[in-house]
Design a protein around this motif. Sequence first.
Motif: not given
Length: 188
Positions: A59-73
């Motif tokens: 999911s994404g932490n909505f409390n800070s910018a940016p809105d797009a939360k990204t991750m690599q696996v």
Amino acid sequence: LGWTVEQGSVRVGEFGTTIPALKAEGRQCLDMSGDAAGTIFQDLALTKGDLYRLRFAASGNFNSAPDAKTMQVFWGDELVDDITIDASRFSENYMPWAYFDYTLEAPESVVRLKFISTVATSGGVLLDDVVLFDGGRPADTQTCQAKTEGVCVCSWSKLPPWSSIECSETCLIDMDGAVFNGQECPDR
């Protein structure tokens, strides 16, 4: 699974005052960008050449910018996925979790599973319920008994968290998602 923080900052906790209490599984999750982008890994002792099923919730932490939360696996040296969670509409009352799953072959007898946040600021992808199954499918379904509350599950990515499901039906599942008890799977 036990994790090592390789670099950056990763937070673990309930985050009760900033993120809703509901997590994908249990009471805690990881914020992959604690104060800055973080990286975690675990070296897994596996059987070279065997198939494994990796499944996790994000999911994404909505409390800070940016809105797009990204991750690599990463699975060993292989980039498995670049994940983007759009948290622009998330709030204390609405924070959905998405399940991701992959069938992976062990390239060596020890494979490093790694999650890398690509959000440089604090507050990134939230990671929870990371599970690795032997044989490309959950161990409790290798006899074709599925924990599905009587619903045909044609893709493991459609399964809710295991702890929220009660065994109530025996299902025959084609792992390619084509057949359920001799019928074509719904929602294809």
